[in-house]
Design an enzyme around this catalytic site. Sequence first.
Site, PDB file in Angstrom:
ATOM      1  N   GLY A  10     -13.154 -21.536 -12.306  1.00 19.37           N
ATOM      2  CA  GLY A  10     -12.562 -22.377 -13.333  1.00 19.37           C
ATOM      3  C   GLY A  10     -11.053 -22.282 -13.391  1.00 19.37           C
ATOM      4  O   GLY A  10     -10.407 -21.674 -12.526  1.00 19.37           O
ATOM      5  N   PHE A  11     -10.498 -22.887 -14.404  1.00 22.88           N
ATOM      6  CA  PHE A  11      -9.054 -22.986 -14.592  1.00 22.88           C
ATOM      7  C   PHE A  11      -8.380 -21.619 -14.575  1.00 22.88           C
ATOM      8  O   PHE A  11      -7.591 -21.283 -13.671  1.00 22.88           O
ATOM      9  CB  PHE A  11      -8.801 -23.739 -15.906  1.00 22.88           C
ATOM     10  CG  PHE A  11      -7.397 -23.704 -16.426  1.00 22.88           C
ATOM     11  CD1 PHE A  11      -6.295 -23.733 -15.582  1.00 22.88           C
ATOM     12  CD2 PHE A  11      -7.177 -23.667 -17.801  1.00 22.88           C
ATOM     13  CE1 PHE A  11      -4.995 -23.714 -16.086  1.00 22.88           C
ATOM     14  CE2 PHE A  11      -5.883 -23.652 -18.310  1.00 22.88           C
ATOM     15  CZ  PHE A  11      -4.796 -23.673 -17.454  1.00 22.88           C
ATOM     16  N   ILE A  12      -8.683 -20.778 -15.533  1.00 24.16           N
ATOM     17  CA  ILE A  12      -8.042 -19.459 -15.624  1.00 24.16           C
ATOM     18  C   ILE A  12      -8.574 -18.535 -14.536  1.00 24.16           C
ATOM     19  O   ILE A  12      -7.810 -17.832 -13.865  1.00 24.16           O
ATOM     20  CB  ILE A  12      -8.251 -18.843 -17.017  1.00 24.16           C
ATOM     21  CG1 ILE A  12      -7.626 -19.728 -18.105  1.00 24.16           C
ATOM     22  CG2 ILE A  12      -7.665 -17.431 -17.075  1.00 24.16           C
ATOM     23  CD1 ILE A  12      -7.913 -19.258 -19.525  1.00 24.16           C
ATOM     24  N   TYR A 152     -17.967 -23.113 -31.064  1.00 21.08           N
ATOM     25  CA  TYR A 152     -17.290 -22.420 -29.963  1.00 21.08           C
ATOM     26  C   TYR A 152     -16.566 -21.176 -30.466  1.00 21.08           C
ATOM     27  O   TYR A 152     -16.701 -20.080 -29.898  1.00 21.08           O
ATOM     28  CB  TYR A 152     -16.298 -23.353 -29.279  1.00 21.08           C
ATOM     29  CG  TYR A 152     -15.385 -22.633 -28.309  1.00 21.08           C
ATOM     30  CD1 TYR A 152     -15.869 -22.177 -27.082  1.00 21.08           C
ATOM     31  CD2 TYR A 152     -14.052 -22.377 -28.620  1.00 21.08           C
ATOM     32  CE1 TYR A 152     -15.045 -21.498 -26.193  1.00 21.08           C
ATOM     33  CE2 TYR A 152     -13.222 -21.705 -27.735  1.00 21.08           C
ATOM     34  CZ  TYR A 152     -13.724 -21.268 -26.531  1.00 21.08           C
ATOM     35  OH  TYR A 152     -12.903 -20.584 -25.656  1.00 21.08           O
TER      36      TYR A 152
END
Length: 323
Positions: A10-12, A152
């Site tokens: 993913g992104f991070i 979330y």
Amino acid sequence: MNVLITGGAGFIGSHVADHLLAMGCRVHVLDNFHSNYSREQKLLNIRSGMSHPAYYLHEGDIRDATRLTDLFRQNPFDVVVHLAALPGVQASLQRPDVYTDVNINGTRTLLNVMHQFGVRKLIFGSSSSVYGDHPAMPLQEDCQHLFPISPYALTKYKGEQLCRQYHEQYGMEITCLRFFTVYGPRQRPDMAIYQFLEAIRQQHPLTIYGKGTSRDYTYVADIVQGISKAMFRIDGFAIYNIGSGSYVSLRQLITLMESVSNQKALIIQKPDRPGDVAHTWADLTLSKQNLTYQPTTSLSDGLQQMVDWLASRNAQATLSYSS
């Protein structure tokens, strides 16, 4: 050091993997390539890592105890960086049960398997959303009465509680890092800065919700720095903010985006949305003192990096399409 990164495509996670490879670590990535955005983008995220001899990709889900057991049996991990989660406040309002299953039950399954195989050190990727609309600014890790206002946010808060429980019951050493609004190259396409910059580039209207909101926007390289420094200072149980230590209003953010894009934004204003926090601002006293964390990227410089990445990505897509 032998490191497992959950959510590492993913992104991070993909940025963390690249950084740790450069440090000489053996990096194992576990990712289920969830359909919240395209598999193709995630494969692009890890393209550089995949060419490294110390990079190992494992496809699987953190809720799958059998898959985790096989992975831990075959690999003696020194530390786990746990970034796998279903992200996004608004999406969590539509599917709270799924978010609970992935983010809470998945974390519990991972902790159980770590305990089974004697892997004691964990970095848990938490979120500034656990603070909710807390009145005390800047936000401090020890502030009382957290107010998570979305499913979330609640799953991240419960994840921190699980980590504390496994520290107290089994002596696991866990550091929880509360990330503040991360942006930069490889950002997910559902995130605001990505969407705003693309709307400005294409001269499409961008929609903003509410008035007077502000955020602590943190460039992804600074987040990676925080994770890296925390990895080598895991001791007992701890919670740290990882942010920029400053904040800007949404209107200031758009003005900066217009500046780096050399285009004006077309804005549609709508009322507040449920689940969105009005203000965030990280107090970095503890992370600077105990982790020697120091953010270095200004918002304007980070946005320029983001614009350059989007331009490069769009150019590559155009070239691929024309050929």
